[in-house]
Design a protein around this motif. Structure first.
Motif, PDB file in Angstrom:
ATOM      1  N   GLY A  60       0.820  -1.204   0.000  1.00 37.70           N
ATOM      2  CA  GLY A  60       0.000   0.000   0.000  1.00 37.70           C
ATOM      3  C   GLY A  60       0.853   1.253   0.000  1.00 37.70           C
ATOM      4  N   GLU A  74      -2.668   3.346   2.550  1.00 41.99           N
ATOM      5  CA  GLU A  74      -3.857   3.649   1.764  1.00 41.99           C
ATOM      6  C   GLU A  74      -3.813   2.804   0.494  1.00 41.99           C
ATOM      7  OE1 GLU A  74      -4.454   7.695  -0.138  1.00 41.99           O
ATOM      8  OE2 GLU A  74      -5.692   7.850   1.670  1.00 41.99           O
ATOM      9  N   GLU A  75      -4.974   2.491  -0.059  1.00 42.95           N
ATOM     10  CA  GLU A  75      -5.078   1.655  -1.258  1.00 42.95           C
ATOM     11  C   GLU A  75      -4.317   0.347  -1.058  1.00 42.95           C
ATOM     12  OE1 GLU A  75      -3.682   4.028  -4.508  1.00 42.95           O
ATOM     13  OE2 GLU A  75      -5.163   5.593  -4.162  1.00 42.95           O
ATOM     14  N   ASN A  89      -8.193  -6.308  -2.282  1.00 40.36           N
ATOM     15  CA  ASN A  89      -8.187  -4.895  -1.879  1.00 40.36           C
ATOM     16  C   ASN A  89      -8.756  -4.776  -0.476  1.00 40.36           C
ATOM     17  OD1 ASN A  89      -7.064  -3.704  -4.098  1.00 40.36           O
ATOM     18  ND2 ASN A  89      -9.008  -3.221  -5.079  1.00 40.36           N
TER      19      ASN A  89
END
Length: 113
Positions: A60, A74-75, A89
């Protein structure tokens, strides 16, 4: 009656040793017990792959961290064990620092200055 007297000796010691104790200030020269934590500034906003305990791997973008090496990604995606490299995810996550075994940069990082 036999009286005996014992002689007593008094010793006076004088010590002039200066002791410096660290004070909680912004002084960069502090005892190793007062470290501020990891310096991950150059990894901010970069893609990282983290190896975690229990043979887990997460990738991430680093968005934050603290002195305990807790990180915010994040992500983020989690690598699924035993499924030939597939990943899931998982969005924005916080990972506790004591579960991190290794950091690996997915993209090029500028040299430390």
């Amino acid at each position: 009656q036999n009286l005996t007297s014992e002689a007593t000796t008094t010793h006076n010691f004088h010590c002039t040793t200066n002791i410096s104790l660290p004070v909680a200030t912004n002084n960069p020269i502090m005892s190793s017990k007062h470290q501020k934590g990891p310096d991950l500034k150059r990894f901010m906003d970069k893609r990282l792959k983290l190896s975690l305990n229990s043979n887990r791997k997460v990738t991430g973008t680093l968005r934050g961290y603290d002195a305990f090496l807790n990180v915010v990604l994040e992500e983020a995606t989690a690598e699924k064990a035993g499924e030939g490299g597939s990943s899931e995810n998982i969005g924005t996550i916080v990972i506790r620092g004591n579960s991190i075994i290794q950091f690996e940069s997915v993209e090029r990082i500028a040299a430390a200055t």
